[in-house]
Design a protein around this motif. Structure first.
Motif, PDB file in Angstrom:
ATOM      1  N   PHE A   1       4.671   9.115   3.641  1.00  0.00           N
ATOM      2  CA  PHE A   1       3.352   8.684   4.091  1.00  0.00           C
ATOM      3  C   PHE A   1       2.277   9.021   3.052  1.00  0.00           C
ATOM      4  CE2 PHE A   1       5.691   9.241   8.119  1.00  0.00           C
ATOM      5  CZ  PHE A   1       5.575   7.935   8.583  1.00  0.00           C
ATOM      6  N   ALA A   2       2.727   9.489   1.874  1.00  0.00           N
ATOM      7  CA  ALA A   2       1.757   9.923   0.862  1.00  0.00           C
ATOM      8  C   ALA A   2       0.907   8.761   0.362  1.00  0.00           C
ATOM      9  CB  ALA A   2       2.489  10.580  -0.305  1.00  0.00           C
ATOM     10  N   LYS A   3       1.509   7.609   0.207  1.00  0.00           N
ATOM     11  CA  LYS A   3       0.770   6.484  -0.371  1.00  0.00           C
ATOM     12  C   LYS A   3       0.172   5.587   0.716  1.00  0.00           C
ATOM     13  CE  LYS A   3       2.254   8.035  -4.317  1.00  0.00           C
ATOM     14  NZ  LYS A   3       3.422   8.791  -4.140  1.00  0.00           N
ATOM     15  N   THR A   4       0.630   5.753   1.949  1.00  0.00           N
ATOM     16  CA  THR A   4       0.177   4.851   3.012  1.00  0.00           C
ATOM     17  C   THR A   4      -0.811   5.522   3.974  1.00  0.00           C
ATOM     18  OG1 THR A   4       2.174   5.481   4.195  1.00  0.00           O
ATOM     19  CG2 THR A   4       2.216   3.362   3.035  1.00  0.00           C
TER      20      THR A   4
ATOM     21  N   ALA B   1       9.827   0.031  -8.371  1.00  0.00           N
ATOM     22  CA  ALA B   1      10.353   1.381  -8.629  1.00  0.00           C
ATOM     23  C   ALA B   1       9.413   2.225  -9.485  1.00  0.00           C
ATOM     24  CB  ALA B   1      11.711   1.267  -9.305  1.00  0.00           C
ATOM     25  N   ASN B   2       9.483   3.498  -9.263  1.00  0.00           N
ATOM     26  CA  ASN B   2       8.824   4.490 -10.108  1.00  0.00           C
ATOM     27  C   ASN B   2       9.897   5.092 -11.002  1.00  0.00           C
ATOM     28  OD1 ASN B   2       7.358   6.531 -11.249  1.00  0.00           O
ATOM     29  ND2 ASN B   2       7.135   7.742  -9.390  1.00  0.00           N
ATOM     30  N   PRO B   3       9.856   4.918 -12.328  1.00  0.00           N
ATOM     31  CA  PRO B   3       8.724   4.424 -13.109  1.00  0.00           C
ATOM     32  C   PRO B   3       8.841   2.973 -13.578  1.00  0.00           C
ATOM     33  CG  PRO B   3      10.255   5.501 -14.576  1.00  0.00           C
ATOM     34  CD  PRO B   3      10.880   5.533 -13.203  1.00  0.00           C
TER      35      PRO B   3
ATOM     36  N   ALA C   1      -1.341  15.390   3.549  1.00  0.00           N
ATOM     37  CA  ALA C   1      -0.662  15.755   4.802  1.00  0.00           C
ATOM     38  C   ALA C   1       0.754  16.249   4.511  1.00  0.00           C
ATOM     39  CB  ALA C   1      -0.605  14.565   5.753  1.00  0.00           C
ATOM     40  N   ARG C   2       1.313  15.807   3.403  1.00  0.00           N
ATOM     41  CA  ARG C   2       2.687  16.160   3.015  1.00  0.00           C
ATOM     42  C   ARG C   2       3.662  15.825   4.149  1.00  0.00           C
ATOM     43  NH1 ARG C   2       3.564  15.127  -0.489  1.00  0.00           N
ATOM     44  NH2 ARG C   2       5.340  16.414  -1.026  1.00  0.00           N
ATOM     45  N   VAL C   3       3.708  14.584   4.518  1.00  0.00           N
ATOM     46  CA  VAL C   3       4.653  14.149   5.551  1.00  0.00           C
ATOM     47  C   VAL C   3       5.476  12.980   5.017  1.00  0.00           C
ATOM     48  CG1 VAL C   3       4.964  13.307   7.908  1.00  0.00           C
ATOM     49  CG2 VAL C   3       3.109  14.908   7.411  1.00  0.00           C
TER      50      VAL C   3
ATOM     51  N   GLY D   1       6.896  15.877   3.140  1.00  0.00           N
ATOM     52  CA  GLY D   1       6.927  14.877   2.073  1.00  0.00           C
ATOM     53  C   GLY D   1       8.317  14.301   1.928  1.00  0.00           C
ATOM     54  N   CYS D   2       8.355  13.193   1.240  1.00  0.00           N
ATOM     55  CA  CYS D   2       9.647  12.583   0.927  1.00  0.00           C
ATOM     56  C   CYS D   2      10.473  13.527   0.051  1.00  0.00           C
ATOM     57  CB  CYS D   2       9.360  11.270   0.208  1.00  0.00           C
ATOM     58  SG  CYS D   2      10.793  10.451  -0.407  1.00  0.00           S
ATOM     59  N   GLN D   3       9.754  14.373  -0.701  1.00  0.00           N
ATOM     60  CA  GLN D   3      10.462  15.272  -1.624  1.00  0.00           C
ATOM     61  C   GLN D   3      11.427  16.184  -0.865  1.00  0.00           C
ATOM     62  OE1 GLN D   3      10.315  15.105  -4.930  1.00  0.00           O
ATOM     63  NE2 GLN D   3      11.756  16.779  -5.192  1.00  0.00           N
ATOM     64  N   GLU D   4      10.995  16.673   0.301  1.00  0.00           N
ATOM     65  CA  GLU D   4      11.908  17.531   1.053  1.00  0.00           C
ATOM     66  C   GLU D   4      13.098  16.725   1.565  1.00  0.00           C
ATOM     67  OE1 GLU D   4      12.297  20.727   4.712  1.00  0.00           O
ATOM     68  OE2 GLU D   4      10.914  19.062   4.932  1.00  0.00           O
TER      69      GLU D   4
ATOM     70  N   ASN E   1      11.605   4.555  -0.737  1.00  0.00           N
ATOM     71  CA  ASN E   1      10.703   3.397  -0.620  1.00  0.00           C
ATOM     72  C   ASN E   1       9.231   3.784  -0.434  1.00  0.00           C
ATOM     73  OD1 ASN E   1       9.796   0.794  -0.392  1.00  0.00           O
ATOM     74  ND2 ASN E   1      10.411   0.528   1.731  1.00  0.00           N
ATOM     75  N   PRO E   2       8.654   4.498  -1.425  1.00  0.00           N
ATOM     76  CA  PRO E   2       7.246   4.860  -1.231  1.00  0.00           C
ATOM     77  C   PRO E   2       6.257   3.737  -1.553  1.00  0.00           C
ATOM     78  CG  PRO E   2       8.211   6.084  -3.077  1.00  0.00           C
ATOM     79  CD  PRO E   2       9.244   5.130  -2.611  1.00  0.00           C
ATOM     80  N   TYR E   3       6.703   2.694  -2.268  1.00  0.00           N
ATOM     81  CA  TYR E   3       5.752   1.690  -2.774  1.00  0.00           C
ATOM     82  C   TYR E   3       5.931   0.308  -2.162  1.00  0.00           C
ATOM     83  CZ  TYR E   3       5.337   5.483  -6.045  1.00  0.00           C
ATOM     84  OH  TYR E   3       5.158   6.734  -6.566  1.00  0.00           O
ATOM     85  N   GLY E   4       6.895   0.180  -1.234  1.00  0.00           N
ATOM     86  CA  GLY E   4       7.264  -1.137  -0.701  1.00  0.00           C
ATOM     87  C   GLY E   4       6.128  -1.888  -0.015  1.00  0.00           C
TER      88      GLY E   4
ATOM     89  N   CYS F   1      24.366   6.783  -4.612  1.00  0.00           N
ATOM     90  CA  CYS F   1      23.522   6.300  -5.708  1.00  0.00           C
ATOM     91  C   CYS F   1      22.078   6.226  -5.211  1.00  0.00           C
ATOM     92  CB  CYS F   1      23.988   4.924  -6.185  1.00  0.00           C
ATOM     93  SG  CYS F   1      22.923   4.273  -7.500  1.00  0.00           S
ATOM     94  N   TYR F   2      21.183   6.861  -5.945  1.00  0.00           N
ATOM     95  CA  TYR F   2      19.752   6.877  -5.595  1.00  0.00           C
ATOM     96  C   TYR F   2      19.056   5.712  -6.290  1.00  0.00           C
ATOM     97  CZ  TYR F   2      14.855   8.373  -5.960  1.00  0.00           C
ATOM     98  OH  TYR F   2      13.486   8.420  -5.930  1.00  0.00           O
ATOM     99  N   LEU F   3      18.267   4.978  -5.536  1.00  0.00           N
ATOM    100  CA  LEU F   3      17.568   3.837  -6.138  1.00  0.00           C
ATOM    101  C   LEU F   3      16.320   3.476  -5.341  1.00  0.00           C
ATOM    102  CD1 LEU F   3      19.629   0.573  -5.438  1.00  0.00           C
ATOM    103  CD2 LEU F   3      19.818   2.661  -4.133  1.00  0.00           C
TER     104      LEU F   3
HETATM  105  C1  PLP Z   1       9.703   7.516  -6.026  1.00  0.00           C
HETATM  106  C2  PLP Z   1       9.049   8.617  -5.304  1.00  0.00           C
HETATM  107  N1  PLP Z   1       9.718   9.241  -4.338  1.00  0.00           N
HETATM  108  C3  PLP Z   1       9.159  10.267  -3.681  1.00  0.00           C
HETATM  109  C4  PLP Z   1       7.890  10.693  -3.966  1.00  0.00           C
HETATM  110  C5  PLP Z   1       7.354  11.913  -3.257  1.00  0.00           C
HETATM  111  O1  PLP Z   1       6.756  11.581  -2.098  1.00  0.00           O
HETATM  112  P1  PLP Z   1       6.062  12.705  -1.196  1.00  0.00           P
HETATM  113  O2  PLP Z   1       4.683  12.887  -1.750  1.00  0.00           O
HETATM  114  O3  PLP Z   1       6.076  12.099   0.158  1.00  0.00           O
HETATM  115  O4  PLP Z   1       6.874  13.942  -1.302  1.00  0.00           O
HETATM  116  C6  PLP Z   1       7.140  10.046  -4.949  1.00  0.00           C
HETATM  117  C7  PLP Z   1       5.786  10.503  -5.252  1.00  0.00           C
HETATM  118  O5  PLP Z   1       5.109  10.068  -6.126  1.00  0.00           O
HETATM  119  C8  PLP Z   1       7.746   8.980  -5.647  1.00  0.00           C
HETATM  120  O6  PLP Z   1       7.113   8.326  -6.619  1.00  0.00           O
END
Ligand code: PLP
Length: 457
Positions: A274-277, A213-215, A282-284, A133-136, A243-246, A206-208
């Protein structure tokens, strides 16, 4: 569970039953008692507690298009790619798919092709680390950048709680940067960098989120993106672009070049999901980290290689099976996720328009309720004339049957916030209607309740 005093011994659980405790949270990492780490669990628990409530809270992708049979097809597509395109023998294919694998991942070439096709971004595949996931990816980058106690990270506020939580776990303070009308207040960013330095601190990045953007739902225009890159160069700062929503502009909205595509000086560390696409299960995700890092002996490698060292001690490697599913999905669509997500984009556009129109009908001109009108993505921020907290969310779920997210979760300073986030991604238009009717009833009652309190007081 409640316990007074320190040391091991008896405590009362939430039902008043005496239980023996073995550890205290006060003796664990301080982040474990931080609201940022409780945020996601809290929101999930509220949702589980009120399963009949309409959820305008979850930022999950639309589930209608999930397809278990597609997993097998994607796996097979990727298996054939290994054999036919990469020339792997049957033994090598088995090893690639089923054995421990390359720390930086096995779909890096396909990710690089995807970035070229969809973002016109040329990336050295060796600069990509495929992550859980992007989280890692976020965690690895922050871990690498946090070299000492003087390091801080800046983040555009309101801030995605996953970033705040990861930073807390790494003892890395997050300093907020104001959101301006175009996504980030560049003057405030510069001021925050200088203020931190004047205090003897080292702002590392700087994270952006430049796109939807979320939220906040806001996006940065092209001129704003270029200005940010100039600022990053002038202030010697890295930008972490998430860039999860681009890929989800609404309707005719034009997609803009990513910061990374405009970056000619390796200022941007790019995070992808790849969570939203493809699919969240899969957590990738991945990180593009092409910054050159000098070693003590004069050798130079990529930041991606440093991140891989950390990854090797956190998750070892991202599941090759999960990567293969994502890789197969990429191959199916010529590595274009724009092509792969046409249905999703249409659903999110329909829902976003439906939600914004629905807010307009329920809170007509003259109402003190306001909302953002994003040009894409999942999220709309509604501003109301009273503070919005977790207690109100509970009441909303229990008495009105609708869930949303208090914006206070994205600030983390404990100050009252008069706003909530609505998400359009995991609901149907009919559910949006029901959810908005319930939200309107809550807001109307809450305003009347507060008016009555003021009059009586
Ligand atoms: C802004 C942002 N970054 C990262 C993530 C996490 O993505 P992933 O599920 O790929 O870990 C999310 C998930 O909602 C998100 O909103």
């Amino acid at each position: 569970m409640r316990r007074s005093g320190g040391g091991p011994g008896p405590a009362d659980d939430d039902c008043g039953v005496n239980v023996t405790v073995d550890l205290h949270v006060a003796d664990l990492h301080p982040a474990l008692d931080d609201p940022a780490l409780n945020s996601m669990n809290f929101l999930n628990e509220v949702a589980q507690h009120y399963p009949d409530a309409v959820s305008l809270a979850a930022g999950r992708p639309y589930e209608e298009f999930f397809d278990v049979a597609a997993l097998h097809r994607h796996l097979d597509t990727f298996r054939r790619h290994l054999a036919d395109d990469l020339g792997q023998s049957p033994e090598q294919v088995h090893r690639t798919l089923l054995q421990y694998g390359r720390t930086k991942g096995i779909i890096h070439q396909l990710v690089a092709r995807n970035l070229a096709v969809d973002e016109e971004l040329t990336v050295d595949p060796e600069a990509i680390v495929v992550t859980v996931g992007c989280q890692e990816a976020m965690f690895l980058v922050l871990r690498a950048l946090r070299a000492g106690p003087d390091d801080v990270v800046l983040a555009v506020a309101p801030t995605y709680v996953g970033l705040t939580g990861a930073a807390r776990l790494l003892d890395l303070p997050v300093r907020p940067v104001a959101t301006g009308p175009s996504g980030v207040d560049a003057a405030d960013l510069r001021a925050q960098v200088r203020r931190a330095r004047a205090e003897g601190l080292r702002p590392r990045a700087c994270y952006l989120m430049p796109d939807f953007a979320n939220p906040s739902g806001t996006s940065i225009g092209v001129a704003g993106r270029r200005a940010l890159l100039d600022l990053a160069a002038e202030e010697d700062l890295l930008l972490i672009e998430d860039n999860p929503y681009g890929l989800f502009p609404a309707g005719d909205t034009r997609r803009l070049p990513t910061l990374k595509a405009l970056d000619t000086a390796r200022r941007v560390v790019y995070l992808g999901s790849f969570a939203k696409t493809v699919l969240p299960g899969a957590r990738v995700g991945y990180v593009v980290a092409d910054q050159r890092v000098a070693g003590p002996d004069g050798t130079v490698d990529l930041l991606a290689d440093q991140l891989a060292k950390i990854k090797s001690m956190v998750t070892v490697n991202t599941s090759p099976i999960a990567q293969a599913v994502v890789g197969g999905a990429l191959l199916k669509h010529g590595c274009s996720l724009v092509t792969a997500t046409v249905r999703e984009r249409a659903a999110y556009t329909r829902n976003l328009h439906h939600l914004v129109d629905g807010l307009g009908r329920r809170f007509p001109a003259g109402s003190p309720v306001r909302w953002s009108v994003p040009t894409g993505g999942f999220f709309v921020v509604v501003t109301v004339p009273f503070p919005v907290d977790d207690a109100l969310l509970h009441r909303s779920a229990r008495e009105y049957g609708v869930l949303w997210t208090p914006m206070a979760h994205f600030y983390g300073d404990g100050a009252p916030v008069h706003a909530l986030r609505l998400s359009v991604s995991a609901v149907t238009p009919a559910e949006i209607d029901v959810g908005l009717d319930r939200l309107a009833a809550l807001v109307t009652d809450e305003m009347a309740r507060r008016d009555a309190t003021v009059t009586v007081g």
